[in-house]
Design a protein around this motif. Sequence first.
Motif, PDB file in Angstrom:
ATOM      1  N   LYS A  52      92.983  31.371 -53.466  1.00  0.00           N
ATOM      2  CA  LYS A  52      91.577  31.155 -53.807  1.00  0.00           C
ATOM      3  C   LYS A  52      90.923  30.208 -52.815  1.00  0.00           C
ATOM      4  O   LYS A  52      91.557  29.310 -52.265  1.00  0.00           O
ATOM      5  N   ARG A  53      89.646  30.435 -52.604  1.00  0.00           N
ATOM      6  CA  ARG A  53      88.881  29.609 -51.669  1.00  0.00           C
ATOM      7  C   ARG A  53      88.451  28.331 -52.387  1.00  0.00           C
ATOM      8  O   ARG A  53      87.758  28.377 -53.404  1.00  0.00           O
ATOM      9  N   VAL A  54      88.878  27.191 -51.834  1.00  0.00           N
ATOM     10  CA  VAL A  54      88.614  25.903 -52.469  1.00  0.00           C
ATOM     11  C   VAL A  54      87.796  25.030 -51.524  1.00  0.00           C
ATOM     12  O   VAL A  54      88.131  24.875 -50.353  1.00  0.00           O
ATOM     13  N   LEU A  55      86.726  24.480 -52.061  1.00  0.00           N
ATOM     14  CA  LEU A  55      85.804  23.636 -51.316  1.00  0.00           C
ATOM     15  C   LEU A  55      86.003  22.179 -51.735  1.00  0.00           C
ATOM     16  O   LEU A  55      85.806  21.828 -52.897  1.00  0.00           O
ATOM     17  N   PHE A  56      86.445  21.346 -50.814  1.00  0.00           N
ATOM     18  CA  PHE A  56      86.606  19.916 -51.064  1.00  0.00           C
ATOM     19  C   PHE A  56      85.392  19.181 -50.500  1.00  0.00           C
ATOM     20  O   PHE A  56      85.044  19.370 -49.330  1.00  0.00           O
ATOM     21  N   TYR A  57      84.771  18.334 -51.294  1.00  0.00           N
ATOM     22  CA  TYR A  57      83.585  17.627 -50.791  1.00  0.00           C
ATOM     23  C   TYR A  57      83.505  16.203 -51.324  1.00  0.00           C
ATOM     24  O   TYR A  57      83.864  15.911 -52.453  1.00  0.00           O
ATOM     25  N   SER A  58      83.051  15.314 -50.450  1.00  0.00           N
ATOM     26  CA  SER A  58      82.801  13.928 -50.845  1.00  0.00           C
ATOM     27  C   SER A  58      81.382  13.831 -51.406  1.00  0.00           C
ATOM     28  O   SER A  58      80.484  14.558 -50.975  1.00  0.00           O
ATOM     29  N   LYS A  63      76.723   7.724 -60.565  1.00  0.00           N
ATOM     30  CA  LYS A  63      76.294   8.960 -61.209  1.00  0.00           C
ATOM     31  C   LYS A  63      75.250   9.730 -60.406  1.00  0.00           C
ATOM     32  O   LYS A  63      75.289  10.961 -60.355  1.00  0.00           O
ATOM     33  N   VAL A  64      74.306   9.038 -59.789  1.00  0.00           N
ATOM     34  CA  VAL A  64      73.254   9.739 -59.044  1.00  0.00           C
ATOM     35  C   VAL A  64      73.854  10.551 -57.904  1.00  0.00           C
ATOM     36  O   VAL A  64      73.538  11.740 -57.719  1.00  0.00           O
ATOM     37  N   ASN A  65      74.745   9.952 -57.130  1.00  0.00           N
ATOM     38  CA  ASN A  65      75.394  10.677 -56.037  1.00  0.00           C
ATOM     39  C   ASN A  65      76.271  11.812 -56.566  1.00  0.00           C
ATOM     40  O   ASN A  65      76.267  12.922 -56.021  1.00  0.00           O
ATOM     41  N   GLY A  66      77.040  11.529 -57.630  1.00  0.00           N
ATOM     42  CA  GLY A  66      77.918  12.558 -58.173  1.00  0.00           C
ATOM     43  C   GLY A  66      77.156  13.767 -58.674  1.00  0.00           C
ATOM     44  O   GLY A  66      77.518  14.916 -58.393  1.00  0.00           O
ATOM     45  N   VAL A  67      76.085  13.521 -59.411  1.00  0.00           N
ATOM     46  CA  VAL A  67      75.273  14.617 -59.940  1.00  0.00           C
ATOM     47  C   VAL A  67      74.536  15.343 -58.818  1.00  0.00           C
ATOM     48  O   VAL A  67      74.519  16.574 -58.743  1.00  0.00           O
ATOM     49  N   GLY A  68      73.920  14.585 -57.912  1.00  0.00           N
ATOM     50  CA  GLY A  68      73.157  15.199 -56.827  1.00  0.00           C
ATOM     51  C   GLY A  68      74.018  16.070 -55.940  1.00  0.00           C
ATOM     52  O   GLY A  68      73.659  17.207 -55.614  1.00  0.00           O
ATOM     53  N   ALA A  69      75.198  15.555 -55.567  1.00  0.00           N
ATOM     54  CA  ALA A  69      76.091  16.307 -54.684  1.00  0.00           C
ATOM     55  C   ALA A  69      76.591  17.576 -55.353  1.00  0.00           C
ATOM     56  O   ALA A  69      76.645  18.651 -54.733  1.00  0.00           O
ATOM     57  N   ASN A  70      76.943  17.483 -56.620  1.00  0.00           N
ATOM     58  CA  ASN A  70      77.470  18.663 -57.307  1.00  0.00           C
ATOM     59  C   ASN A  70      76.384  19.697 -57.574  1.00  0.00           C
ATOM     60  O   ASN A  70      76.635  20.901 -57.466  1.00  0.00           O
ATOM     61  N   GLN A  71      75.173  19.254 -57.891  1.00  0.00           N
ATOM     62  CA  GLN A  71      74.088  20.219 -58.059  1.00  0.00           C
ATOM     63  C   GLN A  71      73.770  20.902 -56.729  1.00  0.00           C
ATOM     64  O   GLN A  71      73.504  22.115 -56.678  1.00  0.00           O
TER      65      GLN A  71
END
Length: 233
Positions: A52-58, A63-71
């Motif tokens: 499976k294709r897996v995307l790793f990202y920092s 919370k703001v960074n975590g939510v923004g990056a994942n959205q």
Amino acid sequence: MESEAFKKAPVIGVSIATSWEFEATLAYYDVDESECISYPYGEYFFRTIAGKRVLFYSTGVRKVNGVGANQYMMARFPLTKIIVAGTCAGIDESFAVLDIIVANRAVQYDCTVKEVEPLIKPSFIVELDVAAYQTDFHTGTIGTADRAVVMWRDYLELKDNAITVADTEAGAIAYICQKNGIECIIIKGISDFPTDETGIDPVQSNEEQINVYIANTPKVMYKIFNDYLTRFV
């Protein structure tokens, strides 16, 4: 070389918050600098795991960074699942440093006026169904707030509210995954426990805890990737 069809195939995201966690990830997967792609919240790279294709990202911390990056990643790629992988502070003393917890509940505990409301509102609780996976792992509740659990009084408050481990991103990421209809798996390793700073310089106590965290981060990330990630991909 990946085919065009494979490039368009569903992607599983692995969300990683801190720079130390991401550095450990790069080392574990032997990522060359040329493989990393920059985006507004950090960097990302791809690997193929269990076909499976897996995307790793920092994402950056809180919370703001975590939510923004994942959205951002949800909008950019056809994500079918997000795995939040990283470190956490231990709260439940039945666990030990380097233990791995797969959360079956994620809560945000800084969303209320706690003097007059419950610390955790039902609207900020996300139940995570991990029953479909192998069950030979520890489960528990992860509590998330922008304020890291450093002070002893914060630790005692979370302990009194049956929190297992705590961090500054996962609960919020689980919340937006639920809003977007995307499965969320949270795999966290305990890097440190808060210490009673009574009678000690709080700055010194905080520095000592950070040093423990930094030393344990690569150990936690190795355990997650070596022993846990594949079964959840």
